[in-house]
Design a protein around this motif. Sequence first.
Motif, mmCIF file in Angstrom:
data_model
loop_
_atom_site.group_PDB
_atom_site.id
_atom_site.type_symbol
_atom_site.label_atom_id
_atom_site.label_comp_id
_atom_site.label_asym_id
_atom_site.label_seq_id
_atom_site.Cartn_x
_atom_site.Cartn_y
_atom_site.Cartn_z
ATOM 1 N N UNK A 280 0.784 7.488 -2.307
ATOM 2 C CA UNK A 280 -0.099 6.189 -2.795
ATOM 3 C C UNK A 280 0.813 5.252 -3.445
ATOM 4 N N UNK A 281 1.514 5.581 -4.445
ATOM 5 C CA UNK A 281 2.769 4.940 -5.106
ATOM 6 C C UNK A 281 3.613 4.182 -4.151
ATOM 7 N N UNK A 282 4.109 5.222 -3.365
ATOM 8 C CA UNK A 282 5.158 4.596 -2.211
ATOM 9 C C UNK A 282 4.738 3.609 -1.454
ATOM 10 N N UNK A 283 3.360 3.737 -0.880
ATOM 11 C CA UNK A 283 2.706 2.803 -0.263
ATOM 12 C C UNK A 283 2.221 1.626 -0.856
ATOM 13 N N UNK A 284 1.954 1.533 -2.141
ATOM 14 C CA UNK A 284 1.534 0.400 -2.960
ATOM 15 C C UNK A 284 3.240 -0.373 -3.392
ATOM 16 N N UNK A 285 4.122 0.222 -3.491
ATOM 17 C CA UNK A 285 5.474 -0.378 -3.775
ATOM 18 C C UNK A 285 5.931 -1.076 -2.219
ATOM 19 N N UNK A 286 5.749 -0.259 -1.073
ATOM 20 C CA UNK A 286 6.188 -1.135 0.148
ATOM 21 C C UNK A 286 5.176 -2.269 0.240
ATOM 22 N N UNK A 288 3.790 -4.299 -2.155
ATOM 23 C CA UNK A 288 4.267 -5.046 -3.054
ATOM 24 C C UNK A 288 5.437 -5.788 -2.684
ATOM 25 N N UNK A 289 6.540 -4.983 -2.100
ATOM 26 C CA UNK A 289 7.766 -5.904 -1.646
ATOM 27 C C UNK A 289 7.419 -6.758 -0.456
#
Length: 293
Positions: A280-286, A288-289
């Motif tokens: 979930x954190x990885x998807x959120x960062x993607x 956001x980018x």
Amino acid sequence: MDLMLGSKVLLGSLPHLDRLLKCLFNPLEERLNRSHRSHTTLRNRAVLVQALLVPGSYFIGSFANHLATTPYIGPPIAVLVIARSIGLRQQWDITRASLLEIPPHAGKLRHAGEQLIMSYSRDWICNLTLFVAGGFALLLPFRLLAAALDQHTASDSTRPSQPFKSAFVPFFNLLAIPGTMVSCFFLALAPVLVPGSSLSAVRGTIPAATSDLRGILSRLIPLSIVAYAVGISFSCEGKDGTVRWIGPPDGRANIVVRDLRTIVLYFLATSGLTLLAMAMLGISLILLQNGRY
């Protein structure tokens, strides 16, 4: 990567990062940690070693961060180094062997359960938290301190009795605090998914009689949480040199195969929650980018 490929015949054949750091630290320890020195002198020497090595490892880690961005070569090497800084698969294999041993040995069962929890909290989550915060610049100093403490011993939760080694504990705890807090959150949440465990695990976040224990707090708390959840006790050394027990007042010191199986389920549930949170954190960062938020 470590869980899937960390067996002895694959990634496990590569040296653990702590072993490499220990090879660098051992010559210094042999030269400075002499038994005829006073306790004050040994502690001062340990503080001096930290003042030199920790900043040095930070700058080396900062340089490694730049190397990790090298196209094609950097990321795979970085993944291998990170995987070999965990060693979770190796402890998983040891735990499975303990479960299959006939007749079962209570001491080995307790030690296998303790090490599985420590591998999750101390090695996986602490490494992950520090790497997310600063990459190798924070990961290398933490693993250097862990190697200096001889963490992979039978009494991982006990503060070393030698003044030279015990002087490394405060800085180690300081770096371990963020990861310990994250791991404790998942460990306290896991009983919802594990049959046979108790929701009273949250009570273990404040280990009883910590003032009487000669322990490393960042290691005691995860063990205490699991002990309350499973209804068992882990051993730790008291300040007077006697054995103390971490866990509920009615916790059993005699750990049986059923208890270790519950700890394994506990580990699987906690790991599943952790991987879900990481995804979930990885998807959120993607997102956001890419400007989706």
